[in-house]
Design a protein around this motif. Structure first.
Motif, short mmCIF file in Angstrom:
data_model
loop_
_atom_site.label_atom_id
_atom_site.label_comp_id
_atom_site.label_asym_id
_atom_site.label_seq_id
_atom_site.Cartn_x
_atom_site.Cartn_y
_atom_site.Cartn_z
N MET A 157 -10.58 -0.09 -7.68
CA MET A 157 -10.21 1.30 -7.43
C MET A 157 -9.15 1.72 -8.44
O MET A 157 -8.14 1.05 -8.61
CB MET A 157 -9.65 1.44 -6.01
N SER A 158 -9.37 2.87 -9.09
CA SER A 158 -8.41 3.35 -10.07
C SER A 158 -7.09 3.67 -9.40
O SER A 158 -7.05 4.31 -8.34
CB SER A 158 -8.97 4.60 -10.77
N GLY A 159 -5.99 3.24 -10.01
CA GLY A 159 -4.67 3.51 -9.47
C GLY A 159 -4.20 2.50 -8.45
O GLY A 159 -3.05 2.55 -8.02
N ASP A 160 -5.07 1.58 -8.03
CA ASP A 160 -4.70 0.56 -7.04
C ASP A 160 -4.00 -0.59 -7.75
O ASP A 160 -4.64 -1.38 -8.45
CB ASP A 160 -5.96 0.07 -6.33
N VAL A 161 -2.68 -0.69 -7.58
CA VAL A 161 -1.91 -1.74 -8.27
C VAL A 161 -1.62 -2.92 -7.35
O VAL A 161 -0.81 -3.78 -7.69
CB VAL A 161 -0.59 -1.17 -8.84
N GLY A 162 -2.28 -3.00 -6.20
CA GLY A 162 -2.15 -4.17 -5.35
C GLY A 162 -0.84 -4.24 -4.59
O GLY A 162 -0.29 -3.22 -4.18
N LEU A 163 -0.33 -5.45 -4.44
CA LEU A 163 0.85 -5.67 -3.60
C LEU A 163 2.16 -5.23 -4.24
O LEU A 163 3.13 -4.95 -3.54
CB LEU A 163 0.97 -7.16 -3.24
N PHE A 164 2.21 -5.17 -5.57
CA PHE A 164 3.51 -5.03 -6.21
C PHE A 164 3.59 -3.80 -7.10
O PHE A 164 4.20 -2.81 -6.74
CB PHE A 164 3.84 -6.32 -6.99
N GLY A 165 3.00 -3.82 -8.27
CA GLY A 165 3.01 -2.65 -9.12
C GLY A 165 3.98 -2.74 -10.28
O GLY A 165 4.83 -3.64 -10.35
N PRO A 166 3.87 -1.80 -11.23
CA PRO A 166 4.63 -1.89 -12.48
C PRO A 166 6.14 -1.77 -12.34
O PRO A 166 6.87 -2.18 -13.24
CB PRO A 166 4.06 -0.74 -13.31
N ASP A 167 6.63 -1.22 -11.24
CA ASP A 167 8.07 -1.10 -11.06
C ASP A 167 8.69 -2.29 -10.34
O ASP A 167 9.89 -2.32 -10.09
CB ASP A 167 8.40 0.18 -10.27
N SER A 168 7.87 -3.28 -10.00
CA SER A 168 8.35 -4.43 -9.23
C SER A 168 8.99 -5.48 -10.12
O SER A 168 8.68 -5.60 -11.30
CB SER A 168 7.20 -5.06 -8.44
N VAL A 169 9.90 -6.26 -9.53
CA VAL A 169 10.45 -7.42 -10.23
C VAL A 169 9.35 -8.44 -10.46
O VAL A 169 9.32 -9.14 -11.48
CB VAL A 169 11.61 -8.04 -9.44
N THR A 170 8.41 -8.52 -9.55
CA THR A 170 7.31 -9.48 -9.65
C THR A 170 6.50 -9.27 -10.92
O THR A 170 6.22 -10.23 -11.65
CB THR A 170 6.40 -9.38 -8.42
N TRP A 171 6.15 -8.03 -11.22
CA TRP A 171 5.40 -7.78 -12.46
C TRP A 171 6.27 -8.08 -13.68
O TRP A 171 5.77 -8.61 -14.68
CB TRP A 171 4.91 -6.34 -12.50
N LYS A 172 7.54 -7.74 -13.62
CA LYS A 172 8.44 -8.02 -14.74
C LYS A 172 8.49 -9.51 -15.04
O LYS A 172 8.48 -9.93 -16.20
CB LYS A 172 9.85 -7.51 -14.42
N LEU A 173 8.50 -10.32 -13.97
CA LEU A 173 8.62 -11.76 -14.13
C LEU A 173 7.30 -12.38 -14.58
O LEU A 173 7.25 -13.19 -15.53
CB LEU A 173 9.05 -12.38 -12.80
#
Length: 284
Positions: free
Chosen positions: A1-17
């Protein structure tokens, strides 16, 4: 699904790590740490085919973690459902007491979760990824969502750096190096080499060549990044000089990996799951 970033997303610390390739080393460190829990490692030894298919198991585990971090909501749900169904049918016998137990006991799931997320975080920070104290706590708090996926009550899982430190202090009396743990650690240190990987012949080069020595260097760094108390259980030393050497090594590895990836064609510079997540978020 377009726009569905799951549990975390681009602003999360998880994606950064987890955009950092060096976290592969964190996964290896977590396996050495997990092997120090007698029941957890017995559950793996008695239910897993890691000795017969180590690379396949590693790939499946890596894919699961990548899906949880970067997958769409539906992809995450399906992966977690499969994992819970698999664990629900597994039991093991404690080799010390003869007691049978389920491998999805909350205490075991909690140990694996904490060992994994703390290893990812520690490896990244030691490699030079800059995180504020609030971001460190934010990562642990975000990862409560991953803990819930495997069946844990988030209220029972450490969610800050202080809580993780207290958890390790409380569980340390239960940890020891059993035969299963020693065999698992040895297997991680000197794994069998597949004949081919991606169609390329590997056995001769990795068995006798410089790649084997390079892998041993990676292993020594992963072990050196373990807490001093964990290295002592393995029979090593908890000296600060070991921490210093491991820190220098992991920073060097991060720089080396970044350089190698930068030289590759663009399609190989990022894991497919990560790229797909960025595309759904409109960032690629």
């Amino acid at each position: 699904m377009s726009g569905d970033v799951g549990l975390f997303g681009p602003d999360s610390v998880t994606w950064k790590l987890h955009r950092e390739p060096i976290l592969m080393l964190g996964g290896l460190r977590s396996l050495y740490l997990q092997a120090l829990h007698p029941r957890a490692v017995a559950g793996v030894a008695q239910n897993s085919g890691y000795r017969n298919d180590p690379w396949g198991r590693l790939t499946r585990t890596s894919n699961y973690v990548g899906t949880v971090i970067f997958g769409s909501t539906d992809e995450v749900r399906r992966a977690a459902d499969r994992l819970r169904r698999l664990h629900a049918g597994m039991t093991a016998t404690d080799p010390r007491t003869g007691e049978q137990f389920r491998i999805d006991e909350p205490d075991l799931l909690r140990w694996v979760h904490v060992a994994e997320v703390e290893s990812f975080l520690t490896t990244a920070v030691r490699a030079g990824v800059r995180l504020t104290p609030d971001e460190v706590d934010g990562y642990y708090t975000e990862q409560l969502r991953s803990a819930e996926l495997v069946g844990l009550d988030p209220a029972t899982v450490p969610s800050t750096a202080a809580e993780v430190e207290a958890y390790f202090a409380a569980i340390r009396p239960e940890l020891e190096l059993t035969r299963d743990g020693a065999e698992a650690a040895m297997f991680l240190t000197v794994p069998p080499v597949p004949e081919h990987w991606g169609g390329l012949p590997l056995r001769l080069g990795l068995t006798l060549g410089p790649a084997r020595w390079a892998y041993l260097g990676v292993v020594s760094t992963a072990i050196g990044l373990l807490p001093a108390w964990a290295r002592k259980i393995y029979g090593g030393l908890g000296w600060p000089t070991t921490d210093l050497a491991a820190g220098l090594s992991v920073r060097g590895l991060r720089a080396l990996i970044s350089g190698v990836l930068a030289a590759l064609p663009e399609q190989y510079q990022m894991a497919p799951l990560h790229r797909a997540a960025l595309e759904r978020a409109g960032l690629a």
